[in-house]
Design an enzyme around this catalytic site. Structure first.
Site, PDB file in Angstrom:
ATOM      1  N   LYS A 119      -2.877 -21.490   0.018  1.00 24.47           N
ATOM      2  CA  LYS A 119      -1.999 -21.486  -1.164  1.00 24.47           C
ATOM      3  C   LYS A 119      -1.581 -22.896  -1.559  1.00 24.47           C
ATOM      4  O   LYS A 119      -1.478 -23.203  -2.735  1.00 24.47           O
ATOM      5  CB  LYS A 119      -0.761 -20.631  -0.907  1.00 24.47           C
ATOM      6  CG  LYS A 119      -1.054 -19.132  -0.910  1.00 24.47           C
ATOM      7  CD  LYS A 119       0.221 -18.328  -1.000  1.00 24.47           C
ATOM      8  CE  LYS A 119      -0.088 -16.837  -1.082  1.00 24.47           C
ATOM      9  NZ  LYS A 119       1.122 -16.019  -1.034  1.00 24.47           N
ATOM     10  N   LYS A 200     -13.242  -4.368  -6.950  1.00 23.52           N
ATOM     11  CA  LYS A 200     -12.074  -3.605  -6.502  1.00 23.52           C
ATOM     12  C   LYS A 200     -11.060  -3.427  -7.639  1.00 23.52           C
ATOM     13  O   LYS A 200     -10.854  -4.354  -8.422  1.00 23.52           O
ATOM     14  CB  LYS A 200     -11.436  -4.377  -5.343  1.00 23.52           C
ATOM     15  CG  LYS A 200     -10.399  -3.627  -4.573  1.00 23.52           C
ATOM     16  CD  LYS A 200     -10.032  -4.381  -3.312  1.00 23.52           C
ATOM     17  CE  LYS A 200      -8.558  -4.729  -3.334  1.00 23.52           C
ATOM     18  NZ  LYS A 200      -8.014  -5.129  -2.053  1.00 23.52           N
ATOM     19  N   LYS A 203      -4.503  -5.237  -9.261  1.00 21.59           N
ATOM     20  CA  LYS A 203      -3.357  -5.457 -10.154  1.00 21.59           C
ATOM     21  C   LYS A 203      -3.623  -6.595 -11.126  1.00 21.59           C
ATOM     22  O   LYS A 203      -3.169  -6.596 -12.247  1.00 21.59           O
ATOM     23  CB  LYS A 203      -2.139  -5.888  -9.328  1.00 21.59           C
ATOM     24  CG  LYS A 203      -1.481  -4.812  -8.546  1.00 21.59           C
ATOM     25  CD  LYS A 203      -0.259  -5.407  -7.849  1.00 21.59           C
ATOM     26  CE  LYS A 203      -0.228  -4.978  -6.410  1.00 21.59           C
ATOM     27  NZ  LYS A 203       0.724  -5.584  -5.555  1.00 21.59           N
TER      28      LYS A 203
HETATM   29  P1  AMP Z   1      -2.500  -5.846  -2.917  1.00 21.06           P
HETATM   30  O1  AMP Z   1      -2.281  -5.054  -4.152  1.00 21.06           O
HETATM   31  O2  AMP Z   1      -3.790  -6.569  -2.939  1.00 21.06           O
HETATM   32  O3  AMP Z   1      -1.304  -6.674  -2.514  1.00 21.06           O
HETATM   33  O4  AMP Z   1      -2.685  -4.806  -1.711  1.00 21.06           O
HETATM   34  C1  AMP Z   1      -1.643  -3.983  -1.203  1.00 21.06           C
HETATM   35  C2  AMP Z   1      -2.255  -2.876  -0.359  1.00 21.06           C
HETATM   36  O5  AMP Z   1      -3.032  -1.983  -1.179  1.00 21.06           O
HETATM   37  C3  AMP Z   1      -3.239  -3.365   0.716  1.00 21.06           C
HETATM   38  O6  AMP Z   1      -3.106  -2.533   1.860  1.00 21.06           O
HETATM   39  C4  AMP Z   1      -4.601  -3.165   0.094  1.00 21.06           C
HETATM   40  O7  AMP Z   1      -5.625  -2.958   1.042  1.00 21.06           O
HETATM   41  C5  AMP Z   1      -4.395  -1.922  -0.760  1.00 21.06           C
HETATM   42  N1  AMP Z   1      -5.260  -1.945  -1.951  1.00 21.06           N
HETATM   43  C6  AMP Z   1      -5.172  -2.812  -3.005  1.00 21.06           C
HETATM   44  N2  AMP Z   1      -6.112  -2.538  -3.940  1.00 21.06           N
HETATM   45  C7  AMP Z   1      -6.828  -1.483  -3.467  1.00 21.06           C
HETATM   46  C8  AMP Z   1      -7.951  -0.740  -3.965  1.00 21.06           C
HETATM   47  N3  AMP Z   1      -8.521  -0.999  -5.152  1.00 21.06           N
HETATM   48  N4  AMP Z   1      -8.425   0.281  -3.214  1.00 21.06           N
HETATM   49  C9  AMP Z   1      -7.850   0.570  -2.030  1.00 21.06           C
HETATM   50  N5  AMP Z   1      -6.805  -0.080  -1.495  1.00 21.06           N
HETATM   51  C10 AMP Z   1      -6.283  -1.107  -2.195  1.00 21.06           C
END
Ligand code: AMP
Ligand code: TRP
Length: 334
Positions: A119, A200, A203
């Protein structure tokens, strides 16, 4: 009264940063797993708002995200009787403990943290909080004498640091902390972007058509699923390589119904993509409408405040005891 009947002896703790709106991917990949774990462990779950401010945040947006995230987690099935859900910044002992730990953490160790290197290399104007962030995380964990810390693989190094800090402190001042174990949450089913199913669902994705937010308007959700990218065949069959779009929709079905891939394939044998998409849309909408209803009931309700008020009292008492013990061990008393 809290009901920790199942695995009452083992405690887990995890923090979630209040950044952005949760997607269907987060829900299926992470929150559903947490909902399962609440039956097996005594669980602390907190909104890591003090971690969020280690990078720039818009104050009003942050404020909204914090409350909204609590309401969403509860709406998704996090049971306030089985979890102590709280907001990190409402418990000042986390920062107090963090300071005492900072004075026991070598600078060199912190400068080797991968996330910090990553970061800080992307932005020359970063704050000291970004550097000391892993110590605050150690304080979050060590305050509660927990057994396991469920995190994604990216946070493993930080939990290991918490263990090292605890071991070092125990050795220097006498037993003060329980040594926690990292519990790597296996990646739940990965939900892919609806427009580009090789990517994937995230957000931060630029095209809103590819992602479903849990608070999206139901009409929008249906539109996004009906418009999901598929392929030029007309067979509903799981094949990640050749049919990533259809496979993604099958994965969503599997996650929301608990059925096997084979069951879904059989059920839709000979049917067309339109019929299948309508089925997936109905399924997602049914789940989202339940979540949204519970969210809307909670977001402005005093019930949410009552839960948080009760829990912050519990956690302040526990963390205060740990802070006082640390002060005593370190000679910080009259
Ligand atoms: P993040 O949104 O990247 O901070 O991820 C938060 C949690 O959600 C983590 O445990 C990720 O592995 C899960 N996660 C985020 N995006 C996905 C996705 N498209 N499919 C499955 N799990 C997700
Ligand atoms: N650093 C974690 C993340 O970014 C969030 C977090 C803060 C956390 N404190 C924690 C996770 C304590 C587990 C335990 O995802």
């Amino acid at each position: 009264m809290k009901d920790f009947s199942a695995n009452i002896n083992k405690t887990i703790l995890t923090g979630i940063q209040p950044s952005g709106v949760i997607t269907l991917g987060n829900y299926i990949g992470a929150i559903k797993q947490m909902v399962k774990m609440q039956d097996e462990f005594k669980s602390y779950l907190f909104i890591a708002d003090m971690h969020a401010i280690t990078v720039g945040q818009d104050p009003l947006q942050l404020h909204e995200n914090i409350r909204s995230l609590v309401a969403l987690y509860l709406a998704c099935g996090i049971d306030p009787n089985k979890n102590i859900i709280f907001i990190q910044s409402e418990n000042e002992y986390h920062a107090n403990i963090s300071w005492l730990l900072e004075c026991n953490t070598p600078f060199g160790v912190l400068s080797r943290m991968t996330q910090f290197k990553d970061k800080s290399s992307k932005n020359v104007n970063f704050y000291a909080g970004l550097f000391t962030y892993p110590v605050l995380m150690a304080a979050d964990i060590l305050a509660y004498d927990v057994d396991y810390v469920p995190v994604g693989i990216d946070q493993k190094q930080h939990v290991e640091l918490a263990r090292n800090i605890a071991e070092h402190f125990n050795k220097k001042y006498g037993k003060t902390f329980k040594i926690p174990d990292v519990y790597i949450t296996k990646e739940g089913t990965k939900i892919m972007d609806l427009v580009d199913p090789t990517k994937k669902m995230s957000k931060s994705s630029k095209n809103p058509k590819g992602i479903i937010h849990l608070l999206d308007d139901p009409k929008e959700i249906r539109k996004k699923i009906m418009g999901a990218t598929t392929d030029s065949e007309c067979e509903i069959k799981f094949d990640l390589e050749k049919k990533p779009g259809i496979s993604n929709l099958i994965n969503i079905c599997v996650a929301l119904t608990g059925k096997d891939i084979k069951d879904i394939e059989q059920e839709f044998q000979g049917k067309n993509y339109g019929e299948f998409k309508k089925f997936v849309a109905d399924l997602v909408l049914e789940e989202m409408e339940g979540i949204q209803k519970r969210y809307n009931d909670l977001i402005h309700s005093h019930v949410l405040d009552e839960i948080l008020d009760e829990n912050i009292k519990i956690t302040r008492e526990i963390a205060k005891k740990k802070f006082m013990l640390m002060k005593e061990k370190m000679g910080l008393y009259r």
